[in-house]
Structure formats: C-alpha cells, structure tokens
Design an enzyme around this catalytic site. Structure first.
Site, short mmCIF file in Angstrom:
data_model
loop_
_atom_site.label_atom_id
_atom_site.label_comp_id
_atom_site.label_asym_id
_atom_site.label_seq_id
_atom_site.Cartn_x
_atom_site.Cartn_y
_atom_site.Cartn_z
CD GLU A 105 -29.03 2.45 47.68
OE1 GLU A 105 -30.17 1.97 47.86
OE2 GLU A 105 -28.60 3.43 48.29
CG ASP A 115 -29.68 0.68 51.33
OD1 ASP A 115 -29.73 -0.56 51.16
OD2 ASP A 115 -28.62 1.32 51.48
CG ASP A 165 -31.37 4.95 52.88
OD1 ASP A 165 -31.65 4.87 51.66
OD2 ASP A 165 -30.22 4.81 53.32
CG ASP A 204 -28.70 8.62 50.07
OD1 ASP A 204 -29.15 9.73 49.71
OD2 ASP A 204 -27.67 8.46 50.74
#
Ligand code: 0RA
Length: 691
Positions: A482, A555, A557, A559
């Site tokens: 990403e 990541d 998180d 997103d």
C-alpha cells in the site's frame, strides 16, 4: 472374561490403526482444517439425528484445555449388546469401528458420516481421550477411550429421567495435530451454515477458553454476526453485554455474548425458523433486492427406493455478481456438481421461456445466457440424498448423475409457477436479465475496442513492478504494498533475488459495484493482473502464475484494512483459484517497537505489548507505535515482516464462499454505514483474518 475383552480390544485397535497411520486420508489434513473437521464430524452425527426428526438442539463447547464437547437431545446412541460384535454395546462399536461406507449394522443402526463419510470413530482414533455419554431409558451411560481404545467398559453412571441424548467430549491428540487452536469464528461460521440448512435446529457454540487477542480475536467475518439484529426476523442477534446477561431475540434466535467484547468467554446461538429463506435474507441484507418475494420451494422423489429432496431459496439484487451456493447433505459443494448443473439449466430455460411468452424478448433477439440470468442472483440450493458421491479436488463436487434431471424438473416447474403467480417480481427479474444480456452483447460488439481485450492480451509487466531475479515461480514472492512510500521501503528491504514489490497507489475499485469491463480498466487492478501473470476471470490460468506467494502488505489501520479487503474481494471474485491454490497471503507488520537496553522487541498486538512490558519491565523502556509501514526503516521491515525466517504470514483460504461473500458484500455493498462500522470494529483484529 478379562482375556476375551483384551483379545477383542486388540481387534478394535487394529480397526482404527489405519486412521492413526494416515489421518490425512480420513480428515483431509492434520492442520487447522483437519482439526476443525473433527468437530464437524461429531456435529454431523447429531445433525443426522435432527434430520431423522429426533433432535432439536446441539450444544458445542470449547474448553480451556482445547477439548470440545458436543451434546444433542436426540434418541441417544443405542447401548444394547450387538450379537455379531461379541455382544459389545452398540455405542462402543460405533466408537471403535471404521464405517467407511457411512452405513452401519442394518436395521435402525444407520450411522452416516460427515464430509468424509467416516463417522465418529475417526474422531475417537485421533483423540488423546474421548468420553461418550448416552442418556436413554432413564439411565446415563458413560465410556472412556484413549487414542481409540476403550479404557473403561460402558458404565451406568446415574439416572437421567426422561432426558435423552448423546454427548461426545474429546481432546484432539497432540501427537497427531500441529496445534489445537480451535478458531471460534471458523466453527461459528460452519455452525451457522448448518443452522440455516436445518430449519428450526438450535445450535449453540460456547468458548470457555480465556480470550486473548492471539487465541481468538474475531476474524474478519466473525464480528459480522454481532452487528446484526434486523427486525425482519433474520435469525440472529448479537451485542456485547455483561457477564451472565443474555440478549434474546424472540423472533427466531438469540446470540449471547458473555463478557465484554473479545475479552471474556463467549457464546453464540443460531436458530432459523425460515431455514434457507433466512439464509438468502442474510446474504441480501446489505444489498438491494429488486423484487419483494423470496422465491422458495421444495421437491422430493423416490428413485429405486432412494429418497431425494431438493430445497431452493432465491432472490435477485441490484448487484452484478452471481451468488449461488449449493449444498448436498449440508456439505457446501464449493465445486458444484450435478445438482448445480440441473439448477442452472432450469433457471436459464425457465426465464427464457417466460421472457419469450410474455414478449420481454423479441423474436429476433438472442436468448438470455446463463450468466445473464444469474446476474445479481442470491440462491441457496440444498439437496439431500442417500448415497452422495463427492468428486473434485477438494471432494466438494456432487457426482450423482441422477440428481441433475430431478433438480432441473423441480426447479423448472416451481420457478415457472412462481413467475406466473407473481408477475410483478417476474418483470423485475426478467428486465434485469435483459439488461445484462444487452450489456454483454454491446461489450462483445465493441470487444476489439474495449480495454478488457487489451488487458487480457497485455503481457508487458507494469512499470511500477520491482521484479525479482529468480525465474522459478515456486520460489518467488510478490508483495502488494500500500502506497508509494511503503513501496519504497519494501524495495530497499527485500531480498531482490526472490521478492518482487508492486506498490499500489490510491484506492482500488470496488469490484462489487461494477461489471468486469469497468473493473479491468482500473490501473491498479491491471497492474496486479499483469504482475501475477495468470490473466483473469474466464481466461485465468493458474499454471501461468509468476509467483506462488502473493503477499498483501498494508498498514495496520482502517485504510489498510479497507485496501486489503478490496484486493481480497477482487481476487475472490475473479482469481479464486489463486486463493484455492494457497498462493495468497497477508503480511503481518508489527504495531509496536519496544527498545530496552539497546535491544529491539516487536509486538504485533496490544496484548503482546502488555505481555512484553510485563516481562521486561516498564523502566527505561521506549515504545514506538508504527502508524504505517512507511515509518519502519528497511531493516526493521525486513526483520519483522519480510524475512522468511522470522515473519509470520497468514495464508488466505476460502473455506466458505458464502461467508466470504457476506463479508465482502458487507464491506463493498452500497450501504455505507455497516461498512464503516465493520472496518472500525475489525481494524485491530485483521491479523486473524481468514476468509
Ligand atoms: C443409531 C440409531 C439410533 C440413534 C443413533 C444412532 C444416534 C447416533 C448419534 C450420534 C450422535 N448423536 C446421536 N444420536 C443418535 C436410533 C436408536 C433408537 O431407535 O432409539
């Protein structure tokens, strides 16, 4: 007497010896999947008792020692002596003899097995210990076995009044299984499916293990049940409540969560009065149905003294994907088979006949294709038959050829009747299929000009790909990373001989909302396809894969979870074989770095961080939280996430397409609210993601 017992127990031991020698032959594997099959095998026996109309309730409990107990309220396994088995009690014979054919003993003693048709004796053979308890005729009987061998006689241990039923409690053998880590979400998904497929059957799963994140953080699909509680009586309900509290939905079902969130023991109950109609409602919950009624019908026939039944529930939604799930004797036939062919043939023929006779299709217009009529269709097809023959790579393809014609004729007749009786629904269904046909024909006419063609034929590798130098696909890995900055770190961190990096920028297209042509025009998707080398959809070719590990690295998180899910959705829908082949993985970057006395430690969850701090103490310790992959320097990224000697990869498996689809549609459908909740809820738990 003692001698006789010894002699016969040796015979019994020999009976199960092949199972311990080659467990894989009987339960598929001795890994995660095989371990869970033990539970399914025991549960399937209770489900058979329910199918025979004698059992209403099945309770499954996972204990802290990793033993599992399955209790039902059926008639109880018979305990009377069997004359042709040295007068040993029937239950002992059931537990210690291999019943390869599924049937056993004639008369009422029919014991059919689960997926592999092997019966509960296989579970016994592969258990360090197993205790069976039977309640019958007012008495409670018990017998204990170790690794398949009886270590007690069948004993009367008490009275049980009117109560009847069977309890099987077993501890899988650590000598056989890699680990005994039962996954709550895996078990609950399968049990929910069983509940959907057996209208009215109440199944409870309770987990009494201490809940730590590592052991049983909810998988991506686990929490899904918890956010529901719809008013239309879909059979489940959830919430987080205090210990001892129960959340009851008297519509059809209840789900109780003991303790707070993932922390405490938990329990879930599934019971669906509507059966597979509720299943369809459930899958369509976050989609947009295009007609009001769920089509539902059943049929049965006797052929050569053998009973076949078929049950279908279906409803179309505004989406573009085909979600037809087929089952034979409650087994998810992922690979389809004769029942599915019969269903598809009937569907296409009946809708074409109706469309022609009512003038929706003009004389010179082409027939609707199978793909056209299945666009946006959610359907559950469930057949039950006496002698199921399973074929295919994963033994999930129904082979019985006589089933095809039977299913085809029932579906043609009943679907035809539905359309005649519900012209409003019929019009919506047909116009959807006609639109799909027009889109398909237009696309075909323009094919040379469409991007799809050029992608499919495009053999040049994407410019952003930092390829590896080795050419043997079996040794090569592709990291889908990403963002450009993380991509940059990964390029520096990698071992360029066998690790390739493809940085992905921005959002990947939502594949549930678009037809294939549009999806394939997305630059990130194109890059993934050409890097993989396999092509896509109809033209997919596994043997052309350029890497045997495709590792999604995002990541830790919200997103990251979203992007990962988008990639997985795309792979699931268009390159499923890649997942089935076991080529798709998820990287696990750490959440924290803890520095202590010039030594670095990494923690992959909050729970791990706690453990670590308890161990090394909190004095003089610095804790760094990684907000993204980009915050790690290349050395750290290599050490924690990319070095094959140290990293942990999660292999993505498709154990249950229906559940995977449900998750994907929750995330990907038009309905934004559940998507946001879901991502927020699960962002922390993604590392147990299994689809
Ligand atoms: C054979 C015959 C009967 C019941 C069962 C097997 C039976 C097996 C299992 C396995 C798990 N739970 C079960 N419950 C029942 C019928 C005996 C009768 O006629 O009472």
């Amino acid at each position: 007497m003692t001698e006789l017992y010894d002699a016969s127990s040796i015979q019994v031991l020999e009976g199960l010896e092949p199972v311990r020698k080659r467990p894989g032959m009987y339960i598929g594997s001795t890994g995660h999947r095989g371990l869970h099959h033990l539970v399914y095998e025991v549960v399937d026996n209770s489900v058979d008792e329910a199918l025979a109309g004698h059992c209403t309730k099945i309770d499954v409990t996972i204990f802290p020692d990793c033993s599992v107990r399955v209790t039902d309220d059926g008639r109880g396994i018979p305990v009377d002596p069997m004359p042709d088995q040295q007068d040993r009690p029937a239950v002992e014979v059931v537990m210690t003899k291999l019943h390869a054919g599924g049937k056993f003993g004639g008369q009422g003693y029919k014991v059919s097995g689960g997926l592999h048709g092997v019966g509960v004796s296989v579970v016994n053979a592969l258990s360090e210990w197993l205790i069976v308890e039977v309640c019958r005729d007012g008495l409670r009987y018990r017998q204990r076995y170790e690794r398949g061998t009886p270590v007690t006689d069948l004993e009367v241990v008490g009275r049980c009044g009117k109560e009847r039923g069977t309890t099987v409690h077993f501890l899988p053998d650590r000598e056989v299984f890699d680990d005994l880590n039962f996954n709550f979400s895996t078990l609950s998904q399968r049990l929910r499916e069983v509940a959907f497929l057996n209208r009215g059957l109440r199944i409870t799963l309770t987990d009494e293990r201490e809940q730590t994140e590592e052991v049983s953080a909810p998988g991506i699909s686990d929490d899904y049940g918890e956010e529901t509680g719809s008013a239309e009586g879909d059979g489940e309900r959830g919430g987080r409540v205090g210990v001892g509290q129960a959340l009851l939905d008297d519509a059809t079902c209840e789900v109780t969560f003991l303790g707070k969130g993932p922390g405490g023991p938990k329990s879930v109950t599934y019971c669906y009065k509507g059966g597979i109609v509720d299943f369809v409602k459930h899958i369509n919950k976050h989609k947009e149905p295009i007609h009001p009624h769920i089509i539902h019908f059943e049929g049965e026939e006797q052929v050569n003294g053998k009973q076949h039944t078929v049950e279908v529930a279906m409803q179309w939604n505004a989406g573009y994907t085909d979600n037809v799930f087929s089952f034979a004797n409650n087994i998810n036939t992922h690979e389809g088979g004769s029942h599915l062919s019969g269903f598809r043939a009937a569907l296409t023929r009946t809708l074409n006949d109706y469309a022609r006779s009512k003038g929706f299709l003009k004389e010179k217009e082409e027939n609707l294709s199978g793909e056209d009529v299945r666009e946006g269709l959610v359907a559950i097809l469930s057949v039950k038959l006496e002698d199921p023959q399973y074929e295919g790579q994963t033994k999930t393809k129904l082979g019985n050829s006589e089933i095809r014609g039977f299913v085809e004729s029932v579906v043609s007749q009943k679907l035809g009747e539905f359309l005649e009786e519900n012209p409003g629904d019929a019009r919506q269904i047909i116009s959807k299929a006609v639109q799909a046909a027009r889109a398909r024909q237009a696309a075909r006419k323009a094919r040379d000009l469409t991007r799809r063609k050029s992608i499919l034929e495009n053999t040049t590798l994407p410019g952003k790909l930092a390829d590896c130098s080795i050419r043997d696909p079996a040794a090569c890995e592709l990291y889908l990373v990403e963002g450009d900055s993380a991509g940059g770190s990964a390029k520096q961190a990698r071992d360029r001989s066998f690790q390739a990096i493809l940085p992905l920028r921005g959002k990947i297209i939502n594949v549930e909302k678009a037809r294939l042509n549009k999806i394939l025009s997305n630059a990130e998707i194109q890059a993934i396809i050409s890097a993989c080398g396999t092509n896509v959809a109809d033209e997919f070719d596994l043997s052309a894969a350029r890497y045997h590990k495709i590792i999604i690295m995002t990541d830790a998180d919200v997103d990251g979870a979203h992007i990962r899910t988008l990639i997985l959705t795309f792979l699931f829908r268009n390159m499923l074989e890649l997942i089935e082949a076991g080529y798709v993985y998820i990287a696990q970057p750490p959440l924290y770095r803890v520095s202590h006395k010039r030594q670095d430690y990494y923690a992959f969850s909050d729970a791990q961080l706690e453990q670590l701090l308890n161990r090394i103490g909190r004095q003089g310790v610095t804790v760094q939280r990684f907000k993204g992959l980009g915050e790690m320097n290349p050395e750290q990224l290599w050490e924690t996430t990319m070095n094959p000697d140290k990293r942990t990869l999660l292999q993505v498996t498709v154990d249950d397409a229906a559940i995977a689809d449900e998750v994907f549609s929750t995330l990907m459908g038009d309905n934004v609210e559940p998507r946001r909740d879901f991502i927020t809820e699960n962002a922390r738990y993604v590392r147990t993601l299994d689809i």
